[in-house]
Design a protein around this motif. Sequence first.
Motif, mmCIF file in Angstrom:
data_model
loop_
_atom_site.group_PDB
_atom_site.id
_atom_site.type_symbol
_atom_site.label_atom_id
_atom_site.label_comp_id
_atom_site.label_asym_id
_atom_site.label_seq_id
_atom_site.Cartn_x
_atom_site.Cartn_y
_atom_site.Cartn_z
ATOM 1 N N ASP A 405 0.812 -1.218 0.000
ATOM 2 C CA ASP A 405 0.000 0.000 0.000
ATOM 3 C C ASP A 405 0.844 1.265 0.000
ATOM 4 N N LEU A 406 2.033 1.198 0.604
ATOM 5 C CA LEU A 406 2.866 2.390 0.771
ATOM 6 C C LEU A 406 3.945 2.534 -0.294
ATOM 7 N N GLN A 407 3.838 1.785 -1.371
ATOM 8 C CA GLN A 407 4.887 1.815 -2.395
ATOM 9 C C GLN A 407 5.170 3.218 -2.910
ATOM 10 N N ASP A 408 4.112 4.055 -3.026
ATOM 11 C CA ASP A 408 4.325 5.398 -3.574
ATOM 12 C C ASP A 408 5.015 6.335 -2.594
ATOM 13 N N ARG A 409 5.146 5.916 -1.312
ATOM 14 C CA ARG A 409 5.832 6.732 -0.323
ATOM 15 C C ARG A 409 7.212 6.185 0.023
ATOM 16 N N LEU A 410 7.643 5.136 -0.698
ATOM 17 C CA LEU A 410 8.931 4.499 -0.404
ATOM 18 C C LEU A 410 9.855 4.590 -1.611
ATOM 19 N N GLN A 411 11.139 4.698 -1.335
ATOM 20 C CA GLN A 411 12.127 4.734 -2.406
ATOM 21 C C GLN A 411 12.842 3.385 -2.499
ATOM 22 N N PRO A 412 13.038 2.872 -3.698
ATOM 23 C CA PRO A 412 13.750 1.590 -3.813
ATOM 24 C C PRO A 412 15.206 1.730 -3.379
ATOM 25 N N VAL A 413 15.735 0.677 -2.773
ATOM 26 C CA VAL A 413 17.135 0.641 -2.359
ATOM 27 C C VAL A 413 17.850 -0.395 -3.221
ATOM 28 N N ASP A 414 18.860 0.035 -3.933
ATOM 29 C CA ASP A 414 19.571 -0.876 -4.839
ATOM 30 C C ASP A 414 20.112 -2.088 -4.094
ATOM 31 N N GLY A 415 19.906 -3.248 -4.700
ATOM 32 C CA GLY A 415 20.478 -4.477 -4.151
ATOM 33 C C GLY A 415 19.689 -5.084 -3.007
ATOM 34 N N VAL A 416 18.536 -4.523 -2.654
ATOM 35 C CA VAL A 416 17.734 -5.055 -1.553
ATOM 36 C C VAL A 416 16.451 -5.659 -2.106
ATOM 37 N N ALA A 417 16.237 -6.934 -1.846
ATOM 38 C CA ALA A 417 15.040 -7.628 -2.308
ATOM 39 C C ALA A 417 13.909 -7.432 -1.307
ATOM 40 N N GLU A 418 12.686 -7.525 -1.814
ATOM 41 C CA GLU A 418 11.515 -7.366 -0.945
ATOM 42 C C GLU A 418 11.521 -8.394 0.175
ATOM 43 N N ALA A 419 12.015 -9.600 -0.128
ATOM 44 C CA ALA A 419 12.049 -10.658 0.887
ATOM 45 C C ALA A 419 12.917 -10.256 2.079
ATOM 46 N N GLN A 420 13.989 -9.515 1.829
ATOM 47 C CA GLN A 420 14.848 -9.065 2.920
ATOM 48 C C GLN A 420 14.117 -8.075 3.821
ATOM 49 N N VAL A 421 13.341 -7.184 3.199
ATOM 50 C CA VAL A 421 12.564 -6.211 3.968
ATOM 51 C C VAL A 421 11.516 -6.924 4.808
ATOM 52 N N LEU A 422 10.807 -7.877 4.202
ATOM 53 C CA LEU A 422 9.769 -8.613 4.931
ATOM 54 C C LEU A 422 10.363 -9.420 6.074
ATOM 55 N N SER A 423 11.550 -9.983 5.860
ATOM 56 C CA SER A 423 12.212 -10.747 6.914
ATOM 57 C C SER A 423 12.554 -9.839 8.096
ATOM 58 N N ALA A 424 13.014 -8.625 7.794
ATOM 59 C CA ALA A 424 13.346 -7.677 8.858
ATOM 60 C C ALA A 424 12.098 -7.263 9.637
ATOM 61 N N LEU A 425 10.997 -7.032 8.915
ATOM 62 C CA LEU A 425 9.752 -6.666 9.589
ATOM 63 C C LEU A 425 9.261 -7.801 10.482
ATOM 64 N N GLN A 426 9.441 -9.054 9.994
ATOM 65 C CA GLN A 426 9.036 -10.204 10.801
ATOM 66 C C GLN A 426 9.868 -10.293 12.082
ATOM 67 N N GLN A 427 11.163 -10.011 11.983
ATOM 68 C CA GLN A 427 12.025 -10.008 13.180
ATOM 69 C C GLN A 427 11.538 -8.992 14.217
ATOM 70 N N LEU A 428 11.134 -7.817 13.736
ATOM 71 C CA LEU A 428 10.659 -6.778 14.645
ATOM 72 C C LEU A 428 9.361 -7.195 15.330
ATOM 73 N N ARG A 429 8.447 -7.815 14.563
ATOM 74 C CA ARG A 429 7.187 -8.273 15.153
ATOM 75 C C ARG A 429 7.427 -9.327 16.216
ATOM 76 N N GLU A 430 8.325 -10.264 15.926
ATOM 77 C CA GLU A 430 8.603 -11.341 16.876
ATOM 78 C C GLU A 430 9.260 -10.794 18.136
ATOM 79 N N ALA A 431 10.155 -9.802 17.963
ATOM 80 C CA ALA A 431 10.810 -9.213 19.136
ATOM 81 C C ALA A 431 9.792 -8.462 19.998
#
Length: 434
Positions: A405-431
């Motif tokens: 939903d927020l794609q239009d408010r985010l800037q792409p980061v070279d070399g970073v896959a969406e899966a890496q972002v989702l994994s980081a968000l999952q770590q934060l939720r679990e913590a």
Amino acid sequence: MSTTRFLTGITPSGTPHLGNYAGMMRPAILASRAPNVENFYFLADYHALIKCQDPDRVQRSTIEIAASWLAAGLDPEHVTFYRQSDIPEIPELTWFLTCVTGKGLLNRAHAYKASVDKNHAAGVDPDDGVTAGLFMYPVLMGADILVFNAQKVPVGRDQVQHLEMARDMASSFNHIYGGDYFTLPEAVVEESVATLPGLDGRKMSKSYNNTIPLFAPREQLRKLINSITTDSRAPGEPKEVEGSALFQIYQAFASEEETAALRQQYAEGIAWGDAKQVLFERIDREIAPMRERYEYLISHPQELEDILQAGAAKARKLATPLLRELRSAVGLRNLASTAAQKSAKAAKSALPQFKQYRETDGLFYFKLVAGDGRLLLQSQGFTAPKDAGQSIARLQREGAAALSDLQDRLQPVDGVAEAQVLSALQQLREAAEQ
């Protein structure tokens, strides 16, 4: 429901008058009773020292202001009512903020600039008579607000600049020390503050010596009201309500029905003496019960002191833990616990984290960084800090759905896959769930 934290400072500088009561005290006390609001009211006695160096006057004014607010209906059980100088965390935080605040920012403060401009016009040194207290006033005000992470601060338009400075100080500290230590406060501009005319028709003000003290004794109140300037129209001659100081004061205390009745009496030619008697009776009816409470508190200063000390104890339950955290953040730590703190910091830094900050363009940004410091996600600019914060909250709570939903408010980061972002968000939720 979540609560909103409001903070109001009252400088003890002289005896309150009817204009103070109608314009600020009465509406503030009514607002303090609203649901889902956490209110902080404080006597800004440190601020008083900037302009007044008469110790007896500072003490007397502090007593009068404290008694006035309590007599007017402020409930110390429902709000946090305290004296600024009873909170040692405030001057400590002032120093922390001083060390992250640019002198250039303070050079632009209205009060300082006005003093410099006045000196230029007089042909004297620009800083003649300017104390460091006046220059540093915005930092102390910032500490007043940030020590409790107040979200809303009711101010007049002339104080908005100081709120913007407090926001800059909070953003600078958060950015330099890499944490969300401070909430960025928002100004609540009081556009429709009631302004009462004084005895001479000008704005009621101590500087014009035309005030009616709020808790003047009954007979003094009558005498002062009888001295209000009126025109020369005789009894029986119709009188204008427009421009009538007497009518404007009455309107600030009377109901709509009472105001309409006096308006009709003006049209019918009421005598000025009778109109003044109507005004006196209406004001005294509202003030008399409060006057009795005020006089009791003035004659029982220990009771006032006990109320303020109880308020300070309540306030410090928030201020003390925050300053403990800030001291650690800036490196003022127990030397024996360094190893343990490094271990805790390392564990914390292993997790991804969001960082929110303000750029020189005035917009608010956030980024998501991995535990090793790699940039995973970068936002575009938001005009309001709460919008950036809400986006962070959504990403933490909703993960992939929010990312889409927020794609239009985010800037792409070279070399970073969406899966890496989702994994980081999952770590934060679990913590957060642990």
